[in-house]
Design a protein around this motif. Sequence first.
Motif, PDB file in Angstrom:
ATOM      1  N   GLY A 226       0.655  -1.115  -0.129  1.00  0.00           N
ATOM      2  CA  GLY A 226      -0.294  -0.602  -0.188  1.00  0.00           C
ATOM      3  C   GLY A 226       0.675   1.575  -0.039  1.00  0.00           C
ATOM      4  N   SER A 227       0.711   2.903  -0.106  1.00  0.00           N
ATOM      5  CA  SER A 227       0.514   3.832   0.061  1.00  0.00           C
ATOM      6  C   SER A 227       1.741   3.731   1.179  1.00  0.00           C
ATOM      7  CB  SER A 227      -0.095   4.970  -0.223  1.00  0.00           C
ATOM      8  OG  SER A 227      -1.062   5.107   0.389  1.00  0.00           O
ATOM      9  N   LEU A 228       2.124   5.159   1.714  1.00  0.00           N
ATOM     10  CA  LEU A 228       2.846   5.249   2.510  1.00  0.00           C
ATOM     11  C   LEU A 228       1.456   5.133   3.781  1.00  0.00           C
ATOM     12  CD1 LEU A 228       5.305   7.279   2.520  1.00  0.00           C
ATOM     13  CD2 LEU A 228       5.306   4.894   2.531  1.00  0.00           C
ATOM     14  N   ALA A 229       0.332   5.952   3.445  1.00  0.00           N
ATOM     15  CA  ALA A 229      -0.892   6.278   4.480  1.00  0.00           C
ATOM     16  C   ALA A 229      -2.056   4.545   4.569  1.00  0.00           C
ATOM     17  CB  ALA A 229      -1.416   7.557   3.641  1.00  0.00           C
ATOM     18  N   ALA A 230      -1.904   4.530   3.729  1.00  0.00           N
ATOM     19  CA  ALA A 230      -2.093   2.326   3.473  1.00  0.00           C
ATOM     20  C   ALA A 230      -1.335   2.076   5.220  1.00  0.00           C
ATOM     21  CB  ALA A 230      -2.646   2.498   2.747  1.00  0.00           C
ATOM     22  N   ARG A 231      -0.635   1.865   4.354  1.00  0.00           N
ATOM     23  CA  ARG A 231       0.883   1.168   5.306  1.00  0.00           C
ATOM     24  C   ARG A 231       0.733   1.309   6.431  1.00  0.00           C
ATOM     25  NH1 ARG A 231       5.959   0.695   2.285  1.00  0.00           N
ATOM     26  NH2 ARG A 231       7.101  -0.706   4.024  1.00  0.00           N
TER      27      ARG A 231
END
Length: 438
Positions: A226-231
């Motif tokens: 995932g993206s940084l925010a998703a992770r």
Amino acid sequence: MAMPWRRRSRKPKAKPAADLPPSTVPEIAISPHFRCPISLELMKDPVTASTGITYDRQSIETWLELGHATCPVTKQELRSDVLLPNVALTRMIQSWCEAHSALGVERIPTPKVPLSVAQAEEILSGLADAGCRRDAGRCGELARRVRALARESERSRRCLETSGAGRALAATFSAFSAEYFEFPELLEGVLAAMAAVGAAAVDAEAASFLAAPESLNVLVEMLRHGSLAARFNAAVAVKSLLAASSRATSELVSATEGMVEALAKLVREPISQQAMKAALAAIYYMVSEDERAAEMAVEQGIVPALVELLAEPERAMCEKALAVLDGLLCCERGREAACGHALAVPALVKRMFRVSEAATELAVSALWKLCGDCRRCSREALQVGAFQKLLLLLQIGCGEKTKERATELLKSLSGHCSGKQHIDCVDTVDFKGVIKHV
């Protein structure tokens, strides 16, 4: 013919009020009607209680949260906890701020009407209905609204939390998990809303939705790719899930393929401090309940990363690293990995003091597990001053369990001393001198 140069007299420019000496800065008189009776500060969000007295919203809400049921000014019982915005007074204060802007007074922003319980329940009910109807667009819209409201104010966030936002969002996440690759933005938005509302919103019912196999697989996928925010949001979700779950659920989470690996990677290769803290907390919940999870974490090379984190100056980070390391030392592989690290014992001895009481207890526990049957670790502990620090710890006091382990550890270390070294450890300890070296 050149004209002779003349110096023109100029009046000195007036200095702004901010540059004037303190004694010459004009004092701004604030009307008593503009001051909150509780904080005595200029009100930013005037609200009127049921007794007719106006307060600043933050001050009166804090008063009510402390359990008071009376008006601070009149001492009368508050018939209702409803606080009505005083719009007229707000405009008067704004006009006064604008009139004194030249003196550095900033205009207070127009207060937003806080979210009510009825409004929160209506939004969450709509989210649940949209999930049942498989309306992904409507679910995404309402999830974004929940996130925005949670970030708007602490009052709105608490209102959403107590209204069951965690359950509604977790149910939506579970409903669309089987179709992650079709609705990735929706599921990432739902997790972002859950993170904004807070970990306390995830109760046992919400955890049951997140612990579904499809949901766990999606969380692993987000942690990995995932993206940084998703992770980050996925790590927070796993931590919240484990905090609200039973041991059986914790074992189910840790047994999910790729879960421990993905969380360990966030510790070894952090994308942010907050993401690392969330991953550490999640790993702690798993390894404290499941020895197999501890072995898997050790296999992912997390021990060297934890030892390095012990040098972190931030107390919270150091405590979390100590907690996870102490949990990993319950398994043989964890002890072998720590014994093989040259800085593990010195770092633990150093963190026995000057961090927090919790860190002291964790460091003693970890040393007790490491040095119990390992001569090499015991010798290293003696060389870096563990004996003296343990004596000092018993002298200044600690918890019963820590005292018991410190005493056992002293006996174990004493058995590894020989000759002059033993005499130095026991007979020549000067506690005043020890304090200087702690």
